[in-house]
Design a protein around this motif. Structure first.
Motif, mmCIF file in Angstrom:
data_model
loop_
_atom_site.group_PDB
_atom_site.id
_atom_site.type_symbol
_atom_site.label_atom_id
_atom_site.label_comp_id
_atom_site.label_asym_id
_atom_site.label_seq_id
_atom_site.Cartn_x
_atom_site.Cartn_y
_atom_site.Cartn_z
ATOM 1 N N ALA A 221 -3.665 -12.024 6.948
ATOM 2 C CA ALA A 221 -2.605 -11.743 5.975
ATOM 3 C C ALA A 221 -3.166 -11.218 4.652
ATOM 4 C CB ALA A 221 -1.773 -13.003 5.725
ATOM 5 N N GLN A 222 -4.397 -11.577 4.302
ATOM 6 C CA GLN A 222 -4.979 -11.158 3.035
ATOM 7 C C GLN A 222 -5.756 -9.851 3.127
ATOM 8 O OE1 GLN A 222 -4.076 -12.916 0.390
ATOM 9 N NE2 GLN A 222 -2.962 -14.259 1.825
ATOM 10 N N LEU A 223 -5.827 -9.261 4.312
ATOM 11 C CA LEU A 223 -6.605 -8.036 4.489
ATOM 12 C C LEU A 223 -5.938 -6.867 3.778
ATOM 13 C CD1 LEU A 223 -9.027 -6.694 5.991
ATOM 14 C CD2 LEU A 223 -7.399 -6.168 7.845
ATOM 15 N N PRO A 224 -6.629 -6.215 2.808
ATOM 16 C CA PRO A 224 -6.023 -5.082 2.097
ATOM 17 C C PRO A 224 -5.956 -3.849 3.003
ATOM 18 C CG PRO A 224 -8.269 -5.434 1.350
ATOM 19 C CD PRO A 224 -7.958 -6.554 2.274
ATOM 20 N N LEU A 225 -4.886 -3.072 2.839
ATOM 21 C CA LEU A 225 -4.677 -1.864 3.653
ATOM 22 C C LEU A 225 -4.690 -0.635 2.756
ATOM 23 C CD1 LEU A 225 -1.752 -3.143 5.920
ATOM 24 C CD2 LEU A 225 -4.160 -2.916 6.563
ATOM 25 N N SER A 226 -4.996 0.497 3.372
ATOM 26 C CA SER A 226 -4.980 1.762 2.648
ATOM 27 C C SER A 226 -4.587 2.874 3.611
ATOM 28 C CB SER A 226 -6.347 2.047 2.029
ATOM 29 O OG SER A 226 -7.347 2.101 3.040
ATOM 30 N N ALA A 227 -4.304 4.068 3.042
ATOM 31 C CA ALA A 227 -3.906 5.215 3.860
ATOM 32 C C ALA A 227 -4.987 5.541 4.887
ATOM 33 C CB ALA A 227 -3.640 6.422 2.963
ATOM 34 N N GLY A 228 -4.551 5.867 6.099
ATOM 35 C CA GLY A 228 -5.480 6.182 7.178
ATOM 36 C C GLY A 228 -5.796 5.007 8.077
ATOM 37 N N ASP A 229 -5.534 3.778 7.604
ATOM 38 C CA ASP A 229 -5.704 2.616 8.477
ATOM 39 C C ASP A 229 -4.681 2.686 9.616
ATOM 40 O OD1 ASP A 229 -7.675 1.728 6.827
ATOM 41 O OD2 ASP A 229 -6.480 0.158 5.857
ATOM 42 N N VAL A 230 -5.030 2.087 10.732
ATOM 43 C CA VAL A 230 -4.151 2.101 11.907
ATOM 44 C C VAL A 230 -3.685 0.675 12.200
ATOM 45 C CG1 VAL A 230 -3.928 2.702 14.345
ATOM 46 C CG2 VAL A 230 -5.412 4.064 12.858
ATOM 47 N N LEU A 231 -2.368 0.519 12.358
ATOM 48 C CA LEU A 231 -1.787 -0.783 12.720
ATOM 49 C C LEU A 231 -1.288 -0.714 14.157
ATOM 50 C CD1 LEU A 231 0.388 -1.627 9.571
ATOM 51 C CD2 LEU A 231 -2.054 -2.046 9.955
ATOM 52 N N LEU A 232 -1.555 -1.764 14.931
ATOM 53 C CA LEU A 232 -0.983 -1.889 16.272
ATOM 54 C C LEU A 232 0.223 -2.820 16.162
ATOM 55 C CD1 LEU A 232 -1.128 -1.206 19.264
ATOM 56 C CD2 LEU A 232 -2.621 -3.200 19.582
ATOM 57 N N LEU A 233 1.401 -2.229 16.332
ATOM 58 C CA LEU A 233 2.650 -2.977 16.183
ATOM 59 C C LEU A 233 3.161 -3.435 17.542
ATOM 60 C CD1 LEU A 233 4.540 -0.690 13.627
ATOM 61 C CD2 LEU A 233 2.980 -2.597 13.153
ATOM 62 N N PHE A 234 3.835 -4.587 17.545
ATOM 63 C CA PHE A 234 4.435 -5.128 18.774
ATOM 64 C C PHE A 234 5.776 -5.741 18.427
ATOM 65 C CE2 PHE A 234 5.110 -8.671 21.778
ATOM 66 C CZ PHE A 234 5.106 -7.958 22.971
ATOM 67 N N GLY A 235 6.790 -5.429 19.249
ATOM 68 C CA GLY A 235 8.111 -5.983 19.007
ATOM 69 C C GLY A 235 9.172 -5.186 19.737
ATOM 70 N N PRO A 236 10.464 -5.417 19.419
ATOM 71 C CA PRO A 236 11.546 -4.659 20.051
ATOM 72 C C PRO A 236 11.342 -3.158 19.834
ATOM 73 C CG PRO A 236 12.424 -6.510 18.801
ATOM 74 C CD PRO A 236 10.967 -6.419 18.464
ATOM 75 N N SER A 237 11.606 -2.372 20.861
ATOM 76 C CA SER A 237 11.284 -0.946 20.807
ATOM 77 C C SER A 237 11.972 -0.227 19.647
ATOM 78 C CB SER A 237 11.659 -0.270 22.134
ATOM 79 O OG SER A 237 13.020 -0.501 22.451
ATOM 80 N N ASP A 238 13.229 -0.562 19.376
ATOM 81 C CA ASP A 238 13.912 0.124 18.271
ATOM 82 C C ASP A 238 13.318 -0.273 16.925
ATOM 83 O OD1 ASP A 238 14.815 -2.474 18.429
ATOM 84 O OD2 ASP A 238 16.901 -1.994 17.930
ATOM 85 N N GLY A 239 12.941 -1.558 16.776
ATOM 86 C CA GLY A 239 12.325 -2.003 15.530
ATOM 87 C C GLY A 239 10.958 -1.386 15.311
#
Length: 525
Positions: A221-239
């Motif tokens: 939760a404390q990891l800082p993010l910046s442009a170009g980073d890649v997130l792997l998202l999981f959840g309902p397809s529309d969300g």
């Protein structure tokens, strides 16, 4: 010879019954119900072949305990929300069926035991049959049950067929299935930490991994993010799709393809220390940095919500450094064999509590002394334990394969024993009043079907899949559930069945015991 060996008669009944149950005519088969009819035939030929009553009692307790453990959570969820409506209309239908059984018995001079047995058979409810047997102190209700049972399967199937052909099918909106998607953060779309990004995502969407440069990381939760980073998202397809548009653009799969730092493995939950615990309580050994990202239960994919209770046989997808995979495998157990095993300590204690509850006598006005008996006690206790899942060192839940084996064998024993003990009087009654019993039992099952369809579809404007699910919960037989799913493909049918079946089973037991007490235990109604 068969009369000299009740055990031979019992297992011959089971074998012959299952052979008959496999015979299908136009898609209809008696399935496990054929064991009852095989028992009736053998019992008519050899009246002395019936096993001790303890055999049927043990079988019924096994069956009811397995049902309650599996459906405990759905039972309590059915007491609110949409489940409350499903159960209300189902209870109304059960009462209409009971009313027809009592009315017809009074009009045609049918014994109360036979009439209430037909009520149990028309709704294919084995626990209700046992409640009637307990109430009358003999196996006379099994005669009415046996006559009504085939119609209890055929009539609802024909009604479902007619309904789906007459009306325009309306389906409830199903929640979108969960999916994964890589998202490359765009410049200016995000500023802050993983926790701050999570707070702004659509409901149900989670970040399960982060790629920064050439390194994959867990989403601290404390990891800082910046442009170009890649997130792997999981959840309902529309969300997930909305989150992708909100954060940047879809990635090219680099994060998922790189297994050097983090790897995704699936393990069977088979260790007692893990089963029965919520996801949030999972503490990995040796401070291993890992995350449960998905749970597969039977054929269903579940989001690893912190409150989700892990069960034996679940396959959990865990994201962790590759060097820790062997430790994680040991932690979860990952044994297919273990997922079929049963804690007989928990089962024995749970069944004992159920039998004790069934013995408690409660004084009631008019009716007199009342107990939920062997048909109700084990079921009620199992529903409560199925909802609790775990109490201290006791894990009440059973792996689904073991549960199915326990309750199927239990039901088989019960039907075989009851059939063997009821064969001779069944033949005599059928020869004398067979046509009358068939007509009455048809009316008993047809009435709740018509009431369900008229009130549910016309008055309440229920979605068709919800209505069919409630219908299968009223009628109870799994063959009807399978047919309803064949006519209308929707997960809501199974959900409504799981919500209504245990509730209405308890309700039927109470109805038949109350009716038996009010109507008396002998002579025509």
């Amino acid at each position: 010879m068969i009369e000299q060996s009740p055990m031979l008669a019992l297992f011959a009944t089971i074998g012959i019954g299952y052979a008959i149950g496999r015979i299908s005519v136009a898609g209809f088969s008696l399935d496990i119900g054929a064991v009852l009819f095989a028992g009736l035939a053998i019992g008519a030929i050899a009246p002395g072949s019936a096993p001790p009553a303890l055999v049927s009692s043990i079988g019924l307790v096994m069956f009811l305990y397995g049902i309650g453990i599996q459906y405990g959570r759905q039972f309590f969820e059915g007491l609110r929300g949409a489940g409350l409506k499903w159960n209300a209309i189902g209870a109304m239908s059960v009462l209409s069926s009971l009313f027809i059984a009592i009315l017809a018995g009074s009009a045609f001079g049918i014994l109360p035991a036979h009439s209430l047995g037909m009520f149990a058979g028309a709704l294919t409810s084995t626990p209700t049959l046992q409640a009637a047997i307990d109430a009358f102190g003999n196996r006379a209700p099994a005669i009415g049950y046996s006559v009504a049972y085939p119609g209890g399967i055929i009539v609802p199937i024909l009604c479902i067929f007619a309904l789906t052909k007459i009306i325009q099918v309306r389906l409830a909106t199903a929640p979108p299935p969960p999916t994964t998607l890589e998202v490359v953060l765009a410049a200016g779309s995000v500023a802050g930490t993983v926790g701050e990004v999570l707070a702004g995502l659509p409901a149900g969407v989670r970040v399960i991994a982060v790629r920064q440069g050439r390194t994959n990381r867990l989403p601290d939760a404390q990891l800082p993010l910046s442009a170009g980073d890649v997130l792997l998202l999981f959840g309902p397809s529309d969300g997930v799709e909305r989150a992708s548009r909100q954060l940047g653009r879809a990635g090219t799969g680099q994060l998922a393809a790189d297994r050097g730092d983090l790897d995704l493995r699936r393990y069977f939950v088979s260790r007692a220390g893990v089963a029965g615990q919520p996801v949030k309580a999972v503490v990995f050994p040796d401070a291993i940095g890992a995350a449960v990202v998905e749970v597969r239960r039977a054929d269903t994919i579940l989001v690893a919500d912190p409150e989700l209770i892990l069960e034996y046989g679940d396959r959990v997808a865990v994201l962790a450094p590759r060097q820790h995979q062997s430790a994680l495998k040991k932690y979860f157990g990952d044994s297919i064999k273990s997922t079929t095993e049963v804690s007989y300590l928990s089962v024995g204690l749970g069944m004992s509590l159920g039998v004790l509850l069934g013995l408690i006598q409660v004084p009631l006005p008019v009716i007199g002394s009342f107990s939920i008996g062997l048909a109700g006690g084990p079921l009620v206790v199992a529903l409560i334990l199925g909802r609790l899942v775990r109490t201290g060192p006791f894990t009440w839940h059973m792996p689904l394969p073991a549960n199915l084996t326990l309750r199927t064998f239990g039901l088989t024993l019960f039907l075989a024993a009851v059939g063997l003990g009821s064969g001779a009087p069944f033949v005599e009654t059928l020869a004398a009043k067979g046509i009358l019993f068939l007509a009455v039992s048809t009316a008993i099952v047809l009435t709740p079907m018509v009431l369900l369809f008229v009130i549910g579809h016309v008055v309440l404007r229920m979605k068709t899949d919800d209505l069919l699910g409630a219908t299968t919960g009223v009628t109870g037989n799994p063959a009807i559930l399978v047919y309803a799913n064949r006519m209308v493909q929707s997960d809501r049918i199974d959900a409504a069945y799981a919500t209504t079946f245990p509730t209405l089973t308890v309700f039927k037991i109470i109805c038949v015991q109350a009716a038996a007490a009010l109507l008396g235990r002998g002579g025509p109604i």
